[in-house]
Design a protein around this motif. Structure first.
Motif, PDB file in Angstrom:
ATOM      1  N   HIS A 181       0.769  -1.226   0.097  1.00 17.15           N
ATOM      2  CA  HIS A 181      -0.047   0.111  -0.050  1.00 17.15           C
ATOM      3  C   HIS A 181       0.858   1.334   0.025  1.00 17.15           C
ATOM      4  O   HIS A 181       0.348   2.148   0.721  1.00 17.15           O
ATOM      5  CB  HIS A 181      -0.982   0.079   1.291  1.00 17.15           C
ATOM      6  CG  HIS A 181      -1.657  -1.226   1.434  1.00 17.15           C
ATOM      7  ND1 HIS A 181      -2.688  -1.753   0.359  1.00 17.15           N
ATOM      8  CD2 HIS A 181      -1.720  -2.374   2.047  1.00 17.15           C
ATOM      9  CE1 HIS A 181      -3.219  -2.811   0.836  1.00 17.15           C
ATOM     10  NE2 HIS A 181      -2.558  -3.231   1.661  1.00 17.15           N
ATOM     11  N   PHE A 216       0.523   6.181  -4.012  1.00 12.79           N
ATOM     12  CA  PHE A 216      -0.771   7.069  -3.871  1.00 12.79           C
ATOM     13  C   PHE A 216      -0.935   8.246  -5.031  1.00 12.79           C
ATOM     14  O   PHE A 216      -0.014   8.413  -5.834  1.00 12.79           O
ATOM     15  CB  PHE A 216      -0.429   7.912  -2.711  1.00 12.79           C
ATOM     16  CG  PHE A 216      -0.256   7.398  -1.418  1.00 12.79           C
ATOM     17  CD1 PHE A 216      -0.895   7.015  -0.588  1.00 12.79           C
ATOM     18  CD2 PHE A 216       1.294   6.857  -1.044  1.00 12.79           C
ATOM     19  CE1 PHE A 216      -0.662   6.426   0.739  1.00 12.79           C
ATOM     20  CE2 PHE A 216       1.608   6.135  -0.043  1.00 12.79           C
ATOM     21  CZ  PHE A 216       0.508   5.704   0.957  1.00 12.79           C
ATOM     22  N   THR A 276      -4.886   6.017  -1.631  1.00 12.19           N
ATOM     23  CA  THR A 276      -4.194   4.826  -2.362  1.00 12.19           C
ATOM     24  C   THR A 276      -4.849   4.584  -3.602  1.00 12.19           C
ATOM     25  O   THR A 276      -6.046   5.114  -3.684  1.00 12.19           O
ATOM     26  CB  THR A 276      -4.306   3.873  -1.527  1.00 12.19           C
ATOM     27  OG1 THR A 276      -5.577   3.611  -1.018  1.00 12.19           O
ATOM     28  CG2 THR A 276      -3.304   3.842  -0.100  1.00 12.19           C
TER      29      THR A 276
END
Length: 298
Positions: free
Chosen positions: A45, A48, A53
């Motif tokens: 994760h 961005f 995200t």
């Protein structure tokens, strides 16, 4: 292609020319990230778009801001070296460091230049040839000792192999294991033998392992354990606890869950004798953040 920016953070503003491209294409073409690095960033994760995200397949428009944030562990694994090493002790013969998880102790086929030795040469000068006294697995963190000469290396090796009862070269490890030990303190004896995979397995035909442990804290379904080994076998702690039904958290090779991205094992203390003055040296490396967080899970 490896990320030649050597940066753990990549930020980019989409131009008119880039409009309509996918996020993963921008990371590849503008950030010079390899497919493996992009996959790793996505899994953790770390990608961005305009502060949120985002999926790799998302298309972008002019003015969008793309940011890729790679954790220290993943950056180390992908050969993006930290700027410096944390040095715990140094004299004319030795240098002791706090090894980050994800960095190899020495050069390998996969890591010819992105290893601890490269950083030590940067610190000591290119003429130095440093020799590790003992090993830590790539994804294990903590105290590592390097000798600055053949003579110092030989003296340390004798310490490691002799007189373990007097702790002349003694490491203390910290691990987070699944489950709870029946006895909260004791000595484990088992034999390990290498299988067809990369793992070691408990076997009557294996090499004897002697492991001392003490449970320091019990969490919801895991235990924080202090460990020291009297025999230096490959994966002695990882394979030994796994064989007892208590694999280390994060240790996918031995059946641990993926609460953290590596085996929850850290070499926290090292006591040794200076090879020529015989003065006792003791250093400690604090528990890294990923393991510290495990101690506060509810």
């Amino acid at each position: 292609m490896k990320n030649t920016n050597k940066s753990r953070t990549f930020e980019y503003t989409v131009t008119d020319e880039d409009e309509g491209s996918r996020v993963k294409d921008i990371l590849s073409k503008k950030g010079n990230y390899s497919r493996r690095e992009v996959t790793s960033l996505n899994a953790n994760h770390g990608i961005f778009l305009n502060g949120e995200t985002v999926r790799l397949s998302e298309t972008v428009k002019a003015g969008d801001r793309i940011k890729a944030q790679m954790s220290d562990l993943e950056a180390n694994r992908h050969g993006i070296l930290p700027d410096t090493l944390e040095i715990l002790y140094e004299d004319n013969d030795l240098i002791l460091i706090n090894k980050p998880a994800g960095l190899s102790v020495h050069a390998t086929k996969e890591h010819e230049k992105d290893h601890i030795g490269t950083l030590l040469k940067k610190h000591l000068g290119s003429d130095y040839i440093v020799r590790p006294a003992g090993r830590l697995d790539k994804d294990v963190s903590g105290v590592m000792c390097y000798a600055k000469s053949k003579e110092a290396a030989a003296a340390l090796e004798r310490q490691r192999l002799e007189d373990t009862e007097h702790h002349n070269f003694h490491k203390v490890y910290y691990a987070v294991i699944h489950g709870f030990m029946d006895k909260k303190e004791g000595t484990l004896k088992y034999r390990l033998e290498k299988g067809n995979d990369k793992a070691q397995h408990i076997s009557e035909n294996g090499l004897l392992c002697i492991t001392d442990y003490k449970v320091l804290k019990e969490m919801k379904d895991t235990s924080f354990v202090e460990v020291s080994i009297r025999t230096g076998r490959n994966h002695q702690i990882r394979a030994g606890f796994s064989g007892l039904g208590h694999p280390l958290v994060g240790d996918r090779l031995y059946g641990g869950t993926t609460r953290i991205a590596r085996p929850a094992l850290h070499c926290g203390k090292l006591t040794l004798k200076q090879p020529f003055t015989h003065r006792t040296i003791h250093v400690e490396a604090p528990l890294p953040e990923d393991m510290e967080n495990l101690l506060h899970e509810k």
